[in-house]
Design an enzyme around this catalytic site. Structure first.
Site, PDB file in Angstrom:
ATOM      1  N   CYS A   1     -22.237  10.041 -21.462  1.00 14.90           N
ATOM      2  CA  CYS A   1     -21.421   9.441 -22.511  1.00 14.90           C
ATOM      3  C   CYS A   1     -20.277  10.402 -22.823  1.00 14.90           C
ATOM      4  O   CYS A   1     -20.455  11.620 -22.795  1.00 14.90           O
ATOM      5  CB  CYS A   1     -22.167   9.165 -23.811  1.00 14.90           C
ATOM      6  SG  CYS A   1     -23.491   7.974 -23.667  1.00 14.90           S
TER       7      CYS A   1
ATOM      8  N   ARG B   1     -18.171  10.418 -17.260  1.00 18.03           N
ATOM      9  CA  ARG B   1     -19.434  10.742 -17.926  1.00 18.03           C
ATOM     10  C   ARG B   1     -20.321   9.514 -18.137  1.00 18.03           C
ATOM     11  O   ARG B   1     -21.480   9.641 -18.554  1.00 18.03           O
ATOM     12  CB  ARG B   1     -19.157  11.397 -19.284  1.00 18.03           C
ATOM     13  CG  ARG B   1     -18.348  12.663 -19.186  1.00 18.03           C
ATOM     14  CD  ARG B   1     -18.088  13.221 -20.560  1.00 18.03           C
ATOM     15  NE  ARG B   1     -19.309  13.650 -21.181  1.00 18.03           N
ATOM     16  CZ  ARG B   1     -19.855  14.842 -21.043  1.00 18.03           C
ATOM     17  NH1 ARG B   1     -19.258  15.742 -20.302  1.00 18.03           N
ATOM     18  NH2 ARG B   1     -20.974  15.152 -21.650  1.00 18.03           N
TER      19      ARG B   1
ATOM     20  N   TRP C   1     -23.026   5.897 -21.075  1.00 16.25           N
ATOM     21  CA  TRP C   1     -24.000   5.844 -19.987  1.00 16.25           C
ATOM     22  C   TRP C   1     -25.315   5.481 -20.667  1.00 16.25           C
ATOM     23  O   TRP C   1     -25.854   6.257 -21.460  1.00 16.25           O
ATOM     24  CB  TRP C   1     -24.098   7.202 -19.293  1.00 16.25           C
ATOM     25  CG  TRP C   1     -24.980   7.183 -18.086  1.00 16.25           C
ATOM     26  CD1 TRP C   1     -24.631   6.780 -16.836  1.00 16.25           C
ATOM     27  CD2 TRP C   1     -26.339   7.590 -18.007  1.00 16.25           C
ATOM     28  NE1 TRP C   1     -25.692   6.910 -15.984  1.00 16.25           N
ATOM     29  CE2 TRP C   1     -26.756   7.405 -16.671  1.00 16.25           C
ATOM     30  CE3 TRP C   1     -27.265   8.085 -18.932  1.00 16.25           C
ATOM     31  CZ2 TRP C   1     -28.047   7.700 -16.241  1.00 16.25           C
ATOM     32  CZ3 TRP C   1     -28.551   8.376 -18.502  1.00 16.25           C
ATOM     33  CH2 TRP C   1     -28.933   8.187 -17.171  1.00 16.25           C
TER      34      TRP C   1
ATOM     35  N   ASN D   1     -23.276  11.152 -28.180  1.00 17.34           N
ATOM     36  CA  ASN D   1     -23.698  11.483 -26.811  1.00 17.34           C
ATOM     37  C   ASN D   1     -24.977  12.290 -26.929  1.00 17.34           C
ATOM     38  O   ASN D   1     -24.985  13.346 -27.560  1.00 17.34           O
ATOM     39  CB  ASN D   1     -22.608  12.305 -26.113  1.00 17.34           C
ATOM     40  CG  ASN D   1     -23.101  12.935 -24.819  1.00 17.34           C
ATOM     41  OD1 ASN D   1     -23.974  12.377 -24.159  1.00 17.34           O
ATOM     42  ND2 ASN D   1     -22.554  14.083 -24.471  1.00 17.34           N
ATOM     43  N   GLY D   2     -26.059  11.783 -26.328  1.00 16.49           N
ATOM     44  CA  GLY D   2     -27.334  12.500 -26.402  1.00 16.49           C
ATOM     45  C   GLY D   2     -28.466  11.509 -26.616  1.00 16.49           C
ATOM     46  O   GLY D   2     -28.301  10.310 -26.386  1.00 16.49           O
TER      47      GLY D   2
ATOM     48  N   GLU E   1     -28.006  17.057   1.634  1.00 13.63           N
ATOM     49  CA  GLU E   1     -26.781  16.811   0.897  1.00 13.63           C
ATOM     50  C   GLU E   1     -25.997  15.635   1.499  1.00 13.63           C
ATOM     51  O   GLU E   1     -25.471  14.788   0.775  1.00 13.63           O
ATOM     52  CB  GLU E   1     -25.936  18.102   0.865  1.00 13.63           C
ATOM     53  CG  GLU E   1     -24.578  18.000   0.206  1.00 13.63           C
ATOM     54  CD  GLU E   1     -24.610  17.567  -1.259  1.00 13.63           C
ATOM     55  OE1 GLU E   1     -25.694  17.475  -1.856  1.00 13.63           O
ATOM     56  OE2 GLU E   1     -23.521  17.277  -1.783  1.00 13.63           O
TER      57      GLU E   1
ATOM     58  N   LYS F   1     -25.076  12.163  -0.474  1.00  9.67           N
ATOM     59  CA  LYS F   1     -23.706  11.666  -0.616  1.00  9.67           C
ATOM     60  C   LYS F   1     -23.633  10.205  -0.192  1.00  9.67           C
ATOM     61  O   LYS F   1     -23.019   9.389  -0.860  1.00  9.67           O
ATOM     62  CB  LYS F   1     -22.709  12.474   0.239  1.00  9.67           C
ATOM     63  CG  LYS F   1     -22.357  13.862  -0.237  1.00  9.67           C
ATOM     64  CD  LYS F   1     -21.535  13.922  -1.492  1.00  9.67           C
ATOM     65  CE  LYS F   1     -22.405  13.974  -2.710  1.00  9.67           C
ATOM     66  NZ  LYS F   1     -22.821  15.260  -3.198  1.00  9.67           N
TER      67      LYS F   1
ATOM     68  N   GLU G   1     -25.524   7.845  -2.752  1.00 11.15           N
ATOM     69  CA  GLU G   1     -24.999   7.704  -4.114  1.00 11.15           C
ATOM     70  C   GLU G   1     -23.681   6.957  -4.175  1.00 11.15           C
ATOM     71  O   GLU G   1     -23.391   6.312  -5.175  1.00 11.15           O
ATOM     72  CB  GLU G   1     -24.904   9.052  -4.843  1.00 11.15           C
ATOM     73  CG  GLU G   1     -23.847   9.985  -4.352  1.00 11.15           C
ATOM     74  CD  GLU G   1     -23.851  11.310  -5.099  1.00 11.15           C
ATOM     75  OE1 GLU G   1     -24.142  11.343  -6.294  1.00 11.15           O
ATOM     76  OE2 GLU G   1     -23.559  12.338  -4.446  1.00 11.15           O
TER      77      GLU G   1
ATOM     78  N   HIS H   1     -43.174  13.921  12.649  1.00  6.36           N
ATOM     79  CA  HIS H   1     -44.371  13.774  11.807  1.00  6.36           C
ATOM     80  C   HIS H   1     -44.292  12.527  10.927  1.00  6.36           C
ATOM     81  O   HIS H   1     -44.992  12.421   9.934  1.00  6.36           O
ATOM     82  CB  HIS H   1     -44.564  15.017  10.937  1.00  6.36           C
ATOM     83  CG  HIS H   1     -44.770  16.260  11.756  1.00  6.36           C
ATOM     84  ND1 HIS H   1     -45.923  16.496  12.478  1.00  6.36           N
ATOM     85  CD2 HIS H   1     -43.951  17.309  12.012  1.00  6.36           C
ATOM     86  CE1 HIS H   1     -45.824  17.639  13.115  1.00  6.36           C
ATOM     87  NE2 HIS H   1     -44.621  18.157  12.851  1.00  6.36           N
TER      88      HIS H   1
ATOM     89  N   LYS I   1     -21.457  11.821 -14.345  1.00  4.71           N
ATOM     90  CA  LYS I   1     -21.173  13.151 -13.818  1.00  4.71           C
ATOM     91  C   LYS I   1     -22.031  14.223 -14.466  1.00  4.71           C
ATOM     92  O   LYS I   1     -22.463  15.165 -13.839  1.00  4.71           O
ATOM     93  CB  LYS I   1     -19.690  13.435 -14.049  1.00  4.71           C
ATOM     94  CG  LYS I   1     -19.223  14.745 -13.484  1.00  4.71           C
ATOM     95  CD  LYS I   1     -19.061  14.641 -11.989  1.00  4.71           C
ATOM     96  CE  LYS I   1     -18.693  15.933 -11.337  1.00  4.71           C
ATOM     97  NZ  LYS I   1     -19.086  15.933  -9.929  1.00  4.71           N
TER      98      LYS I   1
HETATM   99  C1  F6R Z   1     -24.532  14.523  -6.649  1.00  6.33           C
HETATM  100  C2  F6R Z   1     -24.364  15.020  -7.980  1.00  6.33           C
HETATM  101  C3  F6R Z   1     -25.573  15.320  -8.796  1.00  6.33           C
HETATM  102  C4  F6R Z   1     -25.426  16.661  -9.503  1.00  6.33           C
HETATM  103  C5  F6R Z   1     -26.597  16.905 -10.462  1.00  6.33           C
HETATM  104  C6  F6R Z   1     -26.509  18.278 -11.118  1.00  6.33           C
HETATM  105  O1  F6R Z   1     -23.309  14.334  -6.008  1.00  6.33           O
HETATM  106  O2  F6R Z   1     -23.265  15.212  -8.433  1.00  6.33           O
HETATM  107  O3  F6R Z   1     -26.727  15.274  -8.029  1.00  6.33           O
HETATM  108  O4  F6R Z   1     -25.353  17.662  -8.530  1.00  6.33           O
HETATM  109  O5  F6R Z   1     -26.590  15.929 -11.454  1.00  6.33           O
HETATM  110  O6  F6R Z   1     -25.352  18.412 -11.855  1.00  6.33           O
HETATM  111  P1  F6R Z   1     -24.803  19.833 -12.288  1.00  6.33           P
HETATM  112  O7  F6R Z   1     -24.438  20.568 -11.068  1.00  6.33           O
HETATM  113  O8  F6R Z   1     -23.607  19.514 -13.144  1.00  6.33           O
HETATM  114  O9  F6R Z   1     -25.898  20.501 -13.052  1.00  6.33           O
END
Ligand code: F6R
Length: 614
Positions: free
Chosen positions: A2, A27, A74, A100-101, A487, A491, A494, A510, A609
């Site tokens: 948020c 956010r 969010w 936010n929270g 990773e 990517k 998501e 396995h 984010k």
């Molecule tokens: C994936 C992504 C998330 C963040 C995770 C941790 O692309 O962005 O998996 O890596 O939410 O976020 P931070 O690094 O901000 O603690």
């Protein structure tokens, strides 16, 4: 998650709130809303959807008010719809609040308030908070400032809030605990409030970061007043922002994600600059130098992080073990905090976070701190909660990352962790000068090598074209490339919503090998190095089952080229640095597939984010 904004000043509020919300939309983007005072009345406009939908709801006649608040959501409590959108109002319609929270004890407070006749319209925890403030104000006959403080002393959980009262168009009340909040102080008694500095930077560089459990009043007549939850006066600490406006704009790219992928040569260079000295052969990092003895003697390192940052932590595990010979455990912060982990006071805990606001990582830090460990932060956002909660640390200098999928933050994290591992290995005397010098030189050549990989974009795009309609994908890697496989898979899932799994290449036999058929793209990191021969065998196993191989290989490779369906060549580098170079084509591949499928790469569905809830 948020995003919240507030403005009080000499100019009309509308544009400031809309622009601020657009900057904070990363956010959360389930709903948007704003409230302002016009002709003595509190006006609330809100809707499900994005900031652009809110603009449509407001229509062509823009409010002229000079005070207002805005929110981009969010969803946590209650589905994304118009009613659950913020702001929420008190029962008598005089107070509006954005939040936010999460208010953890909202259900019991709600029940108590309902018993006293309060009627609720939404399913949110936030609406309970605004009713509680109203209830306290009426019962205690106190100012709004005091009512907010008293109400907050009854709640458990996390909050960053801004409160607007229709009877006072010169004042906003602000408070924070475990969710970020910054107050900007403009030239002419203009006040800006936001979840981060991006909505503020255009107007002022002077900011105050509220501390946890502080309540602030911004008032055109009396300025900024801060008290803590126990009503003790606090002196505002005004800091200068270093953020640049260009850094938070798209700069000619179609998306923030593509811009951020292309920024990597620079963000890597920025994360090395000033730390590595090739002449002296030394690495300078104050967070290590200041605690040299602890780093020299720590029997173990724990790494806590989430998502992509956790993947960077996995790379770091290999680095610390290889260079510094220290045992490392890499933990999902969310698991770590809920399982009574064994933490010794001699341990060093490295917390990795791009945003510096991830609630699970913050909670893991608090737990490790209680047990006496030294906490070292690797954060991207300067002044963030995690950077302040740690004892010491090193910033990644990736610059603002706005695309929800993390790209340049990952490579910057690995670069910083690399330097930490090398520096600690030097201090412990377990790495030769010759090896350090060679690795430092290799590290310094990374920006150019990454630049070179970015030139393979057209090849990656052509491969994406072929596989854009697939519904599953497998990513394989060994050693340093295993975290990269994880990773790459993250990517793809998501941003393009394709199911993807990352596996250590040798584990495929396995179980996952059962999935392979002629429709399954298998992306393999098969660069030359310690496990090359083994990975070549794994590729043959996939080909024997008619799987489609997309291989990331070292330039000039002939063996894999002869068996893979597609290859992307990357420059030769030390095994330990391959993750930083090999992840780039995987980022580009996900980007192109997602764009071809019509997905919003900067704001993928259901994500945010900055994950400030557990
Ligand atoms: C994936 C992504 C998330 C963040 C995770 C941790 O692309 O962005 O998996 O890596 O939410 O976020 P931070 O690094 O901000 O603690």
């Amino acid at each position: 998650m948020c995003g919240i904004v507030g403005y009080l000043g000499n100019e009309p509020v509308y544009e400031k709130v809309i622009k601020g919300l657009s900057r904070l939309e990363y956010r959360g983007y389930d709903s948007a809303g704003m409230a302002y005072i016009e002709d003595g009345e509190l006006v609330v406009k809100k809707c499900k959807g994005k900031v652009v939908d809110l603009e449509n709801v407001v229509g062509s006649v823009k409010p002229l008010s000079h005070i207002g608040i805005g929110h981009t959501r969010w969803a946590t409590h209650g589905v994304p719809n118009d009613v659950n959108a913020h702001p929420h109002c008190s029962g008598d319609g005089s107070i509006a609040l954005i939040h936010n929270g999460i208010i953890e004890n909202y259900a019991s407070i709600k029940q108590e308030l309902m018993n006293r006749g309060h009627v609720f319209l939404s399913d949110t925890d936030t609406e309970v908070l605004v009713h509680l403030i109203e209830d306290v104000r009426n019962a205690e006959k106190v100012s709004l400032f005091e009512a907010v403080r008293l109400a907050l002393s009854e709640v458990h959980g996390a909050y960053a809030i801004v409160v607007l009262d229709k009877s006072n168009a010169d004042q906003l009340i602000v408070a924070k605990k475990s969710s970020p909040l910054v107050i900007g102080i403009g030239a002419q008694d203009d006040f800006y409030i936001a979840s981060d500095a991006t909505p503020i930077i255009e107007y002022t560089k002077n900011v105050v970061y509220l501390n946890d459990e502080e309540v602030a009043r911004v008032d055109r007549k009396t300025g900024l007043t801060i008290v803590n939850i126990d009503n003790q006066s606090q002196t505002p600490y005004i800091q200068a922002l270093e953020l640049k406006l260009e850094a938070i704009e798209k700069g000619g790219y179609d998306s923030f994600m593509l811009k951020e992928i292309h920024e990597q040569p620079r963000s890597i260079e920025d994360s090395i600059r000033g730390r590595v000295n090739l002449k002296t052969g030394l690495i300078k990092m104050s967070g290590i130098d200041e605690h040299e003895e602890r780093w020299k003697t720590a029997p173990r390192i724990l790494i806590v992080a989430c998502g992509t940052s956790w993947h960077a932590g996995l790379v770091a595990e290999y680095l610390f073990e290889d260079f510094a010979r220290i045992p490392v455990e890499v933990e999902y912060a969310s698991e770590f905090r809920y399982r009574n982990p064994i933490i010794y006071p001699t341990d060093i805990v490295i917390a990795i976070s791009q945003s510096g606001e991830t609630a699970d990582t913050l909670a893991a830090i608090e737990l490790a701190k209680e047990r006496g460990a030294l906490i070292f932060g690797v954060c991207n956002v300067v002044g963030s909660s995690i950077s302040r909660a740690t004892h010491c640390g090193a910033y990644t200098h990736a610059g603002p990352e706005i695309g929800v999928a993390s790209t340049k933050a990952f490579t910057a994290q690995v670069v910083v962790l690399y330097q930490i591992a090398l520096s600690v290995a030097q201090k412990r005397g377990v790495i030769s000068n010759e090896r350090t010098t060679r690795l430092m030189a290799e590290l310094g050549s990374l920006p150019l090598k990454v630049e070179q990989v970015l030139k393979t974009n057209a090849i990656t795009e052509a491969i994406a074209e072929i596989y854009q309609h697939c519904s599953n994908a497998l990513y394989l890697g060994r050693g340093y490339s295993f975290p990269v496989a994880l990773e790459g898979a993250l990517k793809l899932k998501e941003i393009s919503y394709i199911h993807a799994e990352g596996y250590p290449a040798a584990e495929m036999k396995h179980g996952p090998i059962a999935l392979i058929d002629e429709n399954m793209p298998v992306i393999v990191i098969a660069t030359e190095g310690a496990s090359y021969e083994k990975v070549v065998s794994n590729i043959q196993e996939v080909k024997a089952r008619k799987g489609q191989i997309i291989a990331i290989v070292t330039e000039g490779d002939k063996t894999v080229k002869g068996m893979a369906d597609h290859v992307i060549e990357i420059p030769r580098t030390d095994d330990s640095l391959v993750p930083i170079v090999s992840v780039i084509p995987l980022q580009l591949f996900s980007y192109h597939v997602a764009i071809m499928r019509g997905c919003n790469v900067d704001q993928p569905r259901n994500l945010a984010k900055s994950v400030t809830v557990e």
